[in-house]
Design a protein around this motif. Structure first.
Motif, PDB file in Angstrom:
ATOM      1  N   THR A 253       2.053 -11.028  13.522  1.00 45.47           N
ATOM      2  CA  THR A 253       1.266  -9.972  12.870  1.00 45.47           C
ATOM      3  C   THR A 253       1.511  -9.970  11.367  1.00 45.47           C
ATOM      4  OG1 THR A 253       2.967  -8.263  13.166  1.00 45.47           O
ATOM      5  CG2 THR A 253       1.328  -8.482  14.926  1.00 45.47           C
TER       6      THR A 253
ATOM      7  N   THR B  84      -1.531 -10.323   8.720  1.00 49.40           N
ATOM      8  CA  THR B  84      -1.679  -9.288   7.695  1.00 49.40           C
ATOM      9  C   THR B  84      -1.824  -9.936   6.323  1.00 49.40           C
ATOM     10  OG1 THR B  84      -0.422  -7.672   8.957  1.00 49.40           O
ATOM     11  CG2 THR B  84      -0.547  -7.309   6.598  1.00 49.40           C
TER      12      THR B  84
ATOM     13  N   LEU C  85      -1.443 -10.143  24.159  1.00 57.74           N
ATOM     14  CA  LEU C  85      -1.381  -8.722  23.832  1.00 57.74           C
ATOM     15  C   LEU C  85      -2.647  -8.330  23.077  1.00 57.74           C
ATOM     16  CD1 LEU C  85       0.294  -6.084  23.693  1.00 57.74           C
ATOM     17  CD2 LEU C  85       1.250  -6.912  21.541  1.00 57.74           C
ATOM     18  N   ASN C  86      -3.368  -7.366  23.622  1.00 54.83           N
ATOM     19  CA  ASN C  86      -4.551  -6.826  22.946  1.00 54.83           C
ATOM     20  C   ASN C  86      -4.280  -5.355  22.661  1.00 54.83           C
ATOM     21  OD1 ASN C  86      -5.698  -9.292  23.542  1.00 54.83           O
ATOM     22  ND2 ASN C  86      -6.788  -8.533  25.341  1.00 54.83           N
ATOM     23  N   VAL C  87      -4.381  -4.962  21.411  1.00 51.76           N
ATOM     24  CA  VAL C  87      -4.098  -3.567  21.080  1.00 51.76           C
ATOM     25  C   VAL C  87      -5.180  -2.987  20.178  1.00 51.76           C
ATOM     26  CG1 VAL C  87      -1.584  -3.805  21.305  1.00 51.76           C
ATOM     27  CG2 VAL C  87      -2.652  -4.162  19.063  1.00 51.76           C
ATOM     28  N   LYS C  88      -5.326  -1.685  20.309  1.00 50.90           N
ATOM     29  CA  LYS C  88      -6.254  -0.941  19.468  1.00 50.90           C
ATOM     30  C   LYS C  88      -5.454   0.209  18.867  1.00 50.90           C
ATOM     31  CE  LYS C  88     -10.688   1.402  19.786  1.00 50.90           C
ATOM     32  NZ  LYS C  88     -11.715   1.919  20.696  1.00 50.90           N
ATOM     33  N   PHE C  89      -5.506   0.331  17.555  1.00 48.38           N
ATOM     34  CA  PHE C  89      -4.758   1.388  16.874  1.00 48.38           C
ATOM     35  C   PHE C  89      -5.639   2.629  16.808  1.00 48.38           C
ATOM     36  CE2 PHE C  89      -3.222  -2.684  15.296  1.00 48.38           C
ATOM     37  CZ  PHE C  89      -1.870  -2.554  15.533  1.00 48.38           C
TER      38      PHE C  89
ATOM     39  N   ALA D   9       1.372  -2.434  12.597  1.00 47.28           N
ATOM     40  CA  ALA D   9       1.960  -3.512  13.390  1.00 47.28           C
ATOM     41  C   ALA D   9       3.389  -3.183  13.830  1.00 47.28           C
ATOM     42  CB  ALA D   9       1.936  -4.822  12.608  1.00 47.28           C
TER      43      ALA D   9
ATOM     44  N   HIS E 259      -5.709  -1.764  10.128  1.00 50.37           N
ATOM     45  CA  HIS E 259      -5.861  -2.596  11.324  1.00 50.37           C
ATOM     46  C   HIS E 259      -6.499  -1.727  12.393  1.00 50.37           C
ATOM     47  CE1 HIS E 259      -3.347  -5.452   9.389  1.00 50.37           C
ATOM     48  NE2 HIS E 259      -2.301  -4.651   9.387  1.00 50.37           N
ATOM     49  N   ALA E 260      -7.639  -2.170  12.887  1.00 48.33           N
ATOM     50  CA  ALA E 260      -8.302  -1.401  13.932  1.00 48.33           C
ATOM     51  C   ALA E 260      -7.925  -1.942  15.304  1.00 48.33           C
ATOM     52  CB  ALA E 260      -9.807  -1.446  13.723  1.00 48.33           C
ATOM     53  N   LYS E 261      -8.028  -3.268  15.455  1.00 48.29           N
ATOM     54  CA  LYS E 261      -7.727  -3.914  16.740  1.00 48.29           C
ATOM     55  C   LYS E 261      -7.078  -5.262  16.468  1.00 48.29           C
ATOM     56  CE  LYS E 261     -11.680  -4.197  18.947  1.00 48.29           C
ATOM     57  NZ  LYS E 261     -12.723  -4.236  19.992  1.00 48.29           N
ATOM     58  N   GLN E 262      -6.214  -5.672  17.366  1.00 48.33           N
ATOM     59  CA  GLN E 262      -5.612  -6.999  17.261  1.00 48.33           C
ATOM     60  C   GLN E 262      -5.458  -7.574  18.662  1.00 48.33           C
ATOM     61  OE1 GLN E 262      -1.894  -6.154  15.217  1.00 48.33           O
ATOM     62  NE2 GLN E 262      -2.883  -6.304  13.221  1.00 48.33           N
ATOM     63  N   GLU E 263      -5.755  -8.866  18.778  1.00 44.14           N
ATOM     64  CA  GLU E 263      -5.537  -9.571  20.044  1.00 44.14           C
ATOM     65  C   GLU E 263      -4.686 -10.790  19.748  1.00 44.14           C
ATOM     66  OE1 GLU E 263     -10.067  -8.541  21.589  1.00 44.14           O
ATOM     67  OE2 GLU E 263      -9.179 -10.481  22.105  1.00 44.14           O
ATOM     68  N   TYR E 264      -3.597 -10.931  20.511  1.00 45.09           N
ATOM     69  CA  TYR E 264      -2.657 -12.026  20.251  1.00 45.09           C
ATOM     70  C   TYR E 264      -2.410 -12.842  21.501  1.00 45.09           C
ATOM     71  CZ  TYR E 264      -1.818  -9.878  15.824  1.00 45.09           C
ATOM     72  OH  TYR E 264      -2.012  -9.392  14.573  1.00 45.09           O
TER      73      TYR E 264
ATOM     74  N   ASN F 227       0.841  -1.199   0.000  1.00 41.99           N
ATOM     75  CA  ASN F 227       0.000   0.000   0.000  1.00 41.99           C
ATOM     76  C   ASN F 227       0.883   1.260   0.000  1.00 41.99           C
ATOM     77  OD1 ASN F 227      -1.777   2.060   0.536  1.00 41.99           O
ATOM     78  ND2 ASN F 227      -2.967   0.880   2.030  1.00 41.99           N
TER      79      ASN F 227
ATOM     80  N   GLY G 127      -4.982  -0.792   1.387  1.00 46.57           N
ATOM     81  CA  GLY G 127      -4.990  -2.219   1.705  1.00 46.57           C
ATOM     82  C   GLY G 127      -5.742  -2.504   2.987  1.00 46.57           C
ATOM     83  N   GLY G 128      -6.440  -1.500   3.506  1.00 48.10           N
ATOM     84  CA  GLY G 128      -7.190  -1.713   4.731  1.00 48.10           C
ATOM     85  C   GLY G 128      -6.427  -1.208   5.941  1.00 48.10           C
TER      86      GLY G 128
END
Lengths: 140, 142
Positions: free
Chosen positions: B62, B66, A76-80, A52, B82-87, A30, B79-80
């Protein structure tokens, strides 16, 4: 008081070269990450880093804090919530919010130490860009 | 090159399995990730770690999540996001391992005009060890 360690702060300048290499690793082509004009058309002052990459700095700070238990059992929980502009410095921060005796720790190791919850966030020149929570076992 | 599905908001449904993605975790990939993120810890780039040999950065997952949607984007205007991610990092990622990431759509919704899908992923190595589980909320290209 057990484990009085503070959560470390990790700061990192994110260069264009790092963003380009990250794009090679994750396959994200992108142009918003590489071309200032494209990013400006989308409302940003210049190109923005991959989200990321910010999570990576938090994960690094968590590894410093939790040690091997982060790699083997961390959550790990994250919000951008905001963009990281290329060339800016991002810093990862955390504050311990809860501790309890650990029940288990990753793939099969004997439970010991504490299960610790950390409020985490990242800041850049524009303020907070990531908020979240990290959970892991802090060994004694 | 393997054919893959171009995912859009309209052609994914809750419960749908997305095409699996496969990554070979080479020492070069881990070194590139270390340089790209600036995290050059010797646990990942050196000869040894608390797990014996060096292992990948856990957040390397990640990159795998992705890829689930990104290869549909083809470098388009967006390409979109990322709003939230839980790992959950469940086991060390061995260098030299091959990881297969399988994903299932758990939600799709339009909020404030933004088309969003949520998917759950699991990355498993060639020995059958689940190294990570993830929940990813992604705003699709509009």
């Amino acid at each position: 008081m057990p484990n009085p360690r503070a959560f470390p702060t990790v700061s990192r300048e994110i260069t264009r070269e790092m963003v380009a290499l990250y794009g090679k690793v994750n396959g994200d082509r992108n142009l918003i990450h590489y071309d200032d004009a494209v990013a400006q058309a989308a409302g940003f002052p210049r190109a923005i880093a991959h989200g990321a990459m910010t999570a990576a700095v938090i994960s690094e700070a968590c590894r410093e804090f939790f040690g091997p238990a982060w790699i083997d059992g961390g959550r790990l929980n994250v919000k951008f919530i905001g963009p990281l502009l290329v060339g800016d410095t991002v810093s990862a921060h955390g504050e311990v919010t809860a501790r309890e005796p650990a029940r288990s720790a990753g793939s099969g190791q004997a439970p010991n130490g504490e299960r610790v919850t950390v409020n985490v966030w990242c800041e850049s020149a524009g303020g907070k860009i990531l908020v979240g929570e990290a959970i892991g076992v802090l060994r004694e | 090159m393997t054919a893959y599905t171009i995912y859009t908001y309209d052609n994914v449904e809750v419960g749908q399995a997305l095409d699996p993605v496969e990554h070979h975790v080479t020492a070069e990939l881990v070194r590139d990730y270390a340089e790209a993120t600036g995290d050059r810890s010797s646990w990942h780039t050196g000869a040894e770690s608390p797990f014996g040999e060096a292992v990948a950065h856990p957040a390397l997952v990640t990159v795998f999540t992705t890829a689930v949607l990104e290869r549909s984007a083809k470098g388009g205007p967006s390409g979109g996001i990322h709003a939230k991610q839980e790992y959950e990092f469940l086991a060390p990622i061995r260098i030299g391992s091959t990881l297969t990431t399988r994903s299932t759509v758990t939600e799709k919704f339009i909020r404030k005009g933004r088309k969003t899908i949520v998917f759950r992923s699991e990355s498993v190595d060639e020995r059958g060890v689940t190294v990570a589980r993830c929940l990813v909320t992604n705003i699709l290209p509009q």
